[in-house]
Design a protein around this motif. Sequence first.
Motif, PDB file in Angstrom:
ATOM      1  N   ALA A   1       0.838  -1.207   0.000  1.00 41.65           N
ATOM      2  CA  ALA A   1       0.000   0.000   0.000  1.00 41.65           C
ATOM      3  C   ALA A   1       0.870   1.254   0.000  1.00 41.65           C
ATOM      4  CB  ALA A   1      -0.915  -0.005   1.220  1.00 41.65           C
ATOM      5  N   ALA A   2       1.989   1.202   0.729  1.00 43.79           N
ATOM      6  CA  ALA A   2       2.826   2.390   0.837  1.00 43.79           C
ATOM      7  C   ALA A   2       3.860   2.466  -0.279  1.00 43.79           C
ATOM      8  CB  ALA A   2       3.529   2.404   2.186  1.00 43.79           C
ATOM      9  N   GLU A   3       3.982   1.389  -1.040  1.00 45.00           N
ATOM     10  CA  GLU A   3       4.983   1.300  -2.107  1.00 45.00           C
ATOM     11  C   GLU A   3       6.387   1.507  -1.587  1.00 45.00           C
ATOM     12  OE1 GLU A   3       3.801   3.978  -5.132  1.00 45.00           O
ATOM     13  OE2 GLU A   3       1.940   2.923  -5.545  1.00 45.00           O
ATOM     14  N   ARG A   4       6.676   0.943  -0.443  1.00 53.08           N
ATOM     15  CA  ARG A   4       8.020   1.018   0.115  1.00 53.08           C
ATOM     16  C   ARG A   4       8.096  -0.035   1.208  1.00 53.08           C
ATOM     17  NH1 ARG A   4       6.575   2.917   4.904  1.00 53.08           N
ATOM     18  NH2 ARG A   4       4.969   4.493   4.996  1.00 53.08           N
ATOM     19  N   MET A   5       9.283  -0.153   1.827  1.00 55.81           N
ATOM     20  CA  MET A   5       9.406  -1.064   2.951  1.00 55.81           C
ATOM     21  C   MET A   5       8.551  -0.552   4.115  1.00 55.81           C
ATOM     22  SD  MET A   5      11.129  -3.526   2.170  1.00 55.81           S
ATOM     23  CE  MET A   5      12.270  -4.121   0.943  1.00 55.81           C
ATOM     24  N   PRO A   6       7.899  -1.438   4.821  1.00 54.78           N
ATOM     25  CA  PRO A   6       6.973  -0.957   5.862  1.00 54.78           C
ATOM     26  C   PRO A   6       7.682  -0.562   7.147  1.00 54.78           C
ATOM     27  CG  PRO A   6       6.882  -3.329   5.738  1.00 54.78           C
ATOM     28  CD  PRO A   6       7.845  -2.886   4.679  1.00 54.78           C
ATOM     29  N   TRP A   7       8.623   0.361   7.039  1.00 57.34           N
ATOM     30  CA  TRP A   7       9.337   0.802   8.246  1.00 57.34           C
ATOM     31  C   TRP A   7       9.364   2.317   8.328  1.00 57.34           C
ATOM     32  CZ3 TRP A   7      13.403  -2.347   5.470  1.00 57.34           C
ATOM     33  CH2 TRP A   7      13.099  -3.713   5.587  1.00 57.34           C
TER      34      TRP A   7
ATOM     35  N   ASN B   1       7.285   4.506   9.948  1.00 57.89           N
ATOM     36  CA  ASN B   1       6.885   5.214  11.162  1.00 57.89           C
ATOM     37  C   ASN B   1       6.832   4.220  12.301  1.00 57.89           C
ATOM     38  OD1 ASN B   1       4.326   3.839  10.899  1.00 57.89           O
ATOM     39  ND2 ASN B   1       3.888   5.303   9.282  1.00 57.89           N
ATOM     40  N   MET B   2       6.502   4.728  13.464  1.00 59.36           N
ATOM     41  CA  MET B   2       6.609   3.884  14.649  1.00 59.36           C
ATOM     42  C   MET B   2       5.630   2.722  14.607  1.00 59.36           C
ATOM     43  SD  MET B   2       7.063   5.674  18.153  1.00 59.36           S
ATOM     44  CE  MET B   2       6.438   4.812  19.525  1.00 59.36           C
ATOM     45  N   TYR B   3       4.447   2.956  14.074  1.00 62.73           N
ATOM     46  CA  TYR B   3       3.466   1.878  13.994  1.00 62.73           C
ATOM     47  C   TYR B   3       4.038   0.715  13.195  1.00 62.73           C
ATOM     48  CZ  TYR B   3      -0.666  -0.586  12.316  1.00 62.73           C
ATOM     49  OH  TYR B   3      -1.558  -1.547  11.983  1.00 62.73           O
ATOM     50  N   GLU B   4       4.555   1.031  12.037  1.00 60.69           N
ATOM     51  CA  GLU B   4       5.108  -0.010  11.178  1.00 60.69           C
ATOM     52  C   GLU B   4       6.337  -0.643  11.820  1.00 60.69           C
ATOM     53  OE1 GLU B   4       5.714   1.998   7.489  1.00 60.69           O
ATOM     54  OE2 GLU B   4       3.591   2.406   7.240  1.00 60.69           O
ATOM     55  N   PHE B   5       7.063   0.188  12.509  1.00 66.29           N
ATOM     56  CA  PHE B   5       8.282  -0.282  13.173  1.00 66.29           C
ATOM     57  C   PHE B   5       7.939  -1.364  14.206  1.00 66.29           C
ATOM     58  CE2 PHE B   5      11.907   0.099  15.980  1.00 66.29           C
ATOM     59  CZ  PHE B   5      12.945   0.259  15.078  1.00 66.29           C
ATOM     60  N   VAL B   6       6.954  -1.071  15.045  1.00 65.50           N
ATOM     61  CA  VAL B   6       6.567  -2.052  16.072  1.00 65.50           C
ATOM     62  C   VAL B   6       6.011  -3.304  15.405  1.00 65.50           C
ATOM     63  CG1 VAL B   6       5.010  -2.476  18.002  1.00 65.50           C
ATOM     64  CG2 VAL B   6       6.156  -0.295  17.808  1.00 65.50           C
ATOM     65  N   LEU B   7       5.242  -3.099  14.347  1.00 67.31           N
ATOM     66  CA  LEU B   7       4.673  -4.239  13.625  1.00 67.31           C
ATOM     67  C   LEU B   7       5.791  -5.161  13.135  1.00 67.31           C
ATOM     68  CD1 LEU B   7       1.649  -4.276  13.276  1.00 67.31           C
ATOM     69  CD2 LEU B   7       1.926  -3.627  10.905  1.00 67.31           C
ATOM     70  N   THR B   8       6.849  -4.567  12.610  1.00 64.73           N
ATOM     71  CA  THR B   8       7.930  -5.385  12.068  1.00 64.73           C
ATOM     72  C   THR B   8       8.760  -6.027  13.178  1.00 64.73           C
ATOM     73  OG1 THR B   8       8.018  -3.734  10.340  1.00 64.73           O
ATOM     74  CG2 THR B   8       9.712  -5.396  10.312  1.00 64.73           C
ATOM     75  N   VAL B   9       9.076  -5.257  14.203  1.00 69.37           N
ATOM     76  CA  VAL B   9       9.879  -5.815  15.304  1.00 69.37           C
ATOM     77  C   VAL B   9       9.179  -7.041  15.889  1.00 69.37           C
ATOM     78  CG1 VAL B   9      10.684  -5.422  17.649  1.00 69.37           C
ATOM     79  CG2 VAL B   9      11.016  -3.683  15.936  1.00 69.37           C
ATOM     80  N   THR B  10       7.891  -6.910  16.133  1.00 71.41           N
ATOM     81  CA  THR B  10       7.180  -8.028  16.746  1.00 71.41           C
ATOM     82  C   THR B  10       7.144  -9.218  15.794  1.00 71.41           C
ATOM     83  OG1 THR B  10       5.189  -6.881  16.041  1.00 71.41           O
ATOM     84  CG2 THR B  10       5.742  -6.768  18.372  1.00 71.41           C
ATOM     85  N   PHE B  11       7.026  -8.934  14.510  1.00 67.81           N
ATOM     86  CA  PHE B  11       7.023 -10.067  13.578  1.00 67.81           C
ATOM     87  C   PHE B  11       8.359 -10.807  13.624  1.00 67.81           C
ATOM     88  CE2 PHE B  11       8.213 -11.928   9.541  1.00 67.81           C
ATOM     89  CZ  PHE B  11       7.268 -12.934   9.496  1.00 67.81           C
ATOM     90  N   ILE B  12       9.452 -10.058  13.625  1.00 70.34           N
ATOM     91  CA  ILE B  12      10.776 -10.700  13.696  1.00 70.34           C
ATOM     92  C   ILE B  12      10.862 -11.541  14.965  1.00 70.34           C
ATOM     93  CG2 ILE B  12      13.258 -10.297  13.861  1.00 70.34           C
ATOM     94  CD1 ILE B  12      12.293  -9.461  11.209  1.00 70.34           C
ATOM     95  N   GLY B  13      10.378 -10.987  16.068  1.00 69.57           N
ATOM     96  CA  GLY B  13      10.402 -11.717  17.330  1.00 69.57           C
ATOM     97  C   GLY B  13       9.672 -13.049  17.184  1.00 69.57           C
ATOM     98  N   THR B  14       8.475 -13.011  16.607  1.00 62.89           N
ATOM     99  CA  THR B  14       7.700 -14.248  16.457  1.00 62.89           C
ATOM    100  C   THR B  14       8.395 -15.220  15.516  1.00 62.89           C
ATOM    101  OG1 THR B  14       5.722 -12.909  16.651  1.00 62.89           O
ATOM    102  CG2 THR B  14       5.429 -15.169  15.956  1.00 62.89           C
TER     103      THR B  14
END
Lengths: 535, 324
Positions: free
Chosen positions: B102-108, B110-123
Amino acid sequence: MTTVDDRPATPPAAAPRRRVNPVLALLRNSWRQLTSMRTALILLFLLAVAAIPGSVLPQRGVNPEKVNQYFVDHPDLAPKLDRIGAFAVFGSIWFSAIYLLLFTSLVGCILPRLRDHLRALRSRPPAAPKRLDRLPQHAVLEAPAAADPAAIAAVLRRRRWRVEVRGNEVSAEKGYLKETGNLLFHTSLVAVLLGVALGSWYGWHGNRLLVAGAENAFCNTRQQYSEASLGPRVDSSDLPPFCLTLDDFHAKFLPSGQPASFRATVTVDEPDGSKRTADFSVNSPLRLGSANVYLLGHGYAPILKYTDRYGRSQTSTVPFLTTGDVGLTGEGLAAFPDANVDPKTGKRAADQQVAFDGLYLPTAPDTGPFVTSKFPEERNPAVVLVAYRGNLGLDAGIPGSVYKLDQRQVDNGKLKQLGDQKLGVGEKWTLDDGSTLEFLGTKPYVTLSVRYAPGQALLLGACVVLLAGLMGSLFGRRRRVWFRVTPPDDGSPTSGSSLVEAGGLPRTEHPGFADEFAQLVAAVRADERTREGVE
Amino acid sequence: MSALSDQLVTFAILAYLVAMISHAVEYALGNARAVPAAAPSRELVGAGVGGAGGTVEAPAAPVQNRAGRSAQRALVAGRIAGWVTALAAALHLGALVTRGVAAERMPWGNMYEFVLTVTFIGTAAWLAVLWKRPALRRLGLFLTLVMVLLLAFAELKLYVQVTPLMPALQSYWFVIHVSTIVFASGIFLLGVVPAAAYLMRAGWEQGRRSFPYTLARRLPAAAGLERMTFALHAFAFPIFTFAVIAGAIWAEAAWGRAWGWDPKETWAFISWVVYAGYLHARATPSIKRNVATWIAVLGFLTMLMNLFGVNFFFTGLHSYAGVS
Ligand code: HEM
């Protein structure tokens, strides 16, 4: 992990008791304390704690305006904090003391370890312990008649072990990389510190605003910067003499007003006299040989033409500083201190100076209030100005900001407000005395940071070594294996088989060592088999 | 696309919640003595870390007694928890991918996307650990709890619409910097789970029977948890170091200085120093392992401070925080 000694803080008790100079003893003891792991740990911890105020309190190096604001908000506390360096934490005495101690400790730690490691690198793997079966890993294998230590050594060498054959014994060791990496890592920390020091001693930087147009070009001298700082080893005369002219500036915006891209085009006059044009942008600075130029921000400078009551006009291009909103609303002051000079007497009337203070809106709304711009592009440019006439206070010897009206002059009645007006491009405003102000258009301006930071290459190199060393240190594993060949019992080399006993000792935590050892033994066995087949 | 992403996040949170409940059921039913060494083959797999009691996989034959039945049920619940976590991870990944599209870029951005990605890596890292060491499964309760909390927080407090990146963030160094920071943060996040579990379990093994320690009754043995804590931190630390260096390289190009003690940089420095302290403490024999582990936990708190605290309390050049 566990093989590195925690250097004891006190000398070993077994040391012969000699009469020692107490001062020397104290010194030696302090040095031992300082270079112990425990001290390193405490200093690391202190360093982390000491950095916290640097993020909580505003810092001069990061945000000087905020520091000033803090002084205004906390008039009692701020000077006290200032005295202990709380607004420049990372240059303060206490912060420096901690990291200097830490690095002293570090050097004191590296040097003896470096010596030990070099010695270890040159020494041969040690002889096998008597009882290999007491080692964490142990295996016995039947070998063909004449198991050959040299063949075992060859297998080990192929697997990049350091091997030493002593009679019927093979000693091998691997994993020096761990200590090598660790030493490289810690040494590169010192190099990083040096790189930073070089940059701050021999580096310099200056910030300024540059309006487009040849008449606004600037040359790299100390006076040309609104804010500059030179390292202690740099003199004003050391600044390389290049000049910059902003030819053009382009910004693209999204419908929301968020910037999408910037591009500044400049003409550079190099110190050697050559001229060239270059583009640069936010993430790709202009790299001159002698300094780098970074684009920090941009805005608009309205061109205002004031015609005084005697009919003489002057034009001023005034950068209006952006206020931080999405629409790039600018705030500024156009001052005309030389206005209304009587052409007959040539005398300057101190109470007839004129100034216009107000806002520039790149996209003014269709109806008032005209306080914020709707969009950062110039779709409906307008200035909204308040006119003042009187004494601007510029001659009073008090240094005033060119971007701000001296409010004291208004308060004490020496400067009178004449009303306000919104002007579109080309519109003219006639004041009560018949003088006029015309808004002619704008020019773009950029804010630049010009920097020279030697030591960057050293820093980058040190960082690469640091990472490589860190990996070696964290993932390297030191371990030893021994093989002992016992010849066949009956003494006849052609019948019976010899016994090969193997033992392994991981010298650092190494969960996979059992597997590696098993593979090694299997490889030796396989090798014996093939040799048997050949024979 | 962006709406789909939002829905996927909601579903992922629900799935984590279900996984958490299954883990809790397993925990409640699980009886440490019911299945002693019933499946030696599985025990071997987990030998490096697990071992002591309660974490053994199913015996092949049905167990007759009541305790056995409840253990059987616990096992089923635990397995379900594992699979639902995997499902949640898939939804989570889907949410990230659709957001990126949707954003046409890596989803990192802003902070929302940042937390989304960090948690995914954790899982994702957790699933990898689970795959290799099934004996650690019970840690999943804590992990899913952390995921639910962080994701719900992201959804409620940090959510922002999809926007393209600011010019200052349009640099491949930025992509490298942020992806590695996210990755390292994810591993640190995962690392704090065995760290906390170790601290409780070590207390339990020393005979403490008060509140937080009782939670550790059915956890794997302390020594294994401690080794796992170290392994995860040793893995994440160089990545974090690299990420900080990449950030400095990018900052040099974007702002003209590699390091300027902006609040985010300051806290990254603090985290780095604290984690270096952890590695030192662990390598020093005279320092107890639980002291070292506390330093690791402290390290993670500093990371959290950087992620949340700095964005909320201080303003710096790191404009992508994206909370208004
Ligand atoms: C400038 C501050 C320092 C930093 C940032 C730092 C960082 C680190 C890091 C990240 C490690 C982990 C690598 C590994 O486990 O091998 C390490 C290991 C080590 N450091 Fe430091 N260090 C510093 C100062 C010191 C000092 C002053 C000493 C000496 C007292 C020291 C002695 C050691 C030793 C012996 C190890 C190896 C531990 C092991 O066996 O793994 N370090 N250091």
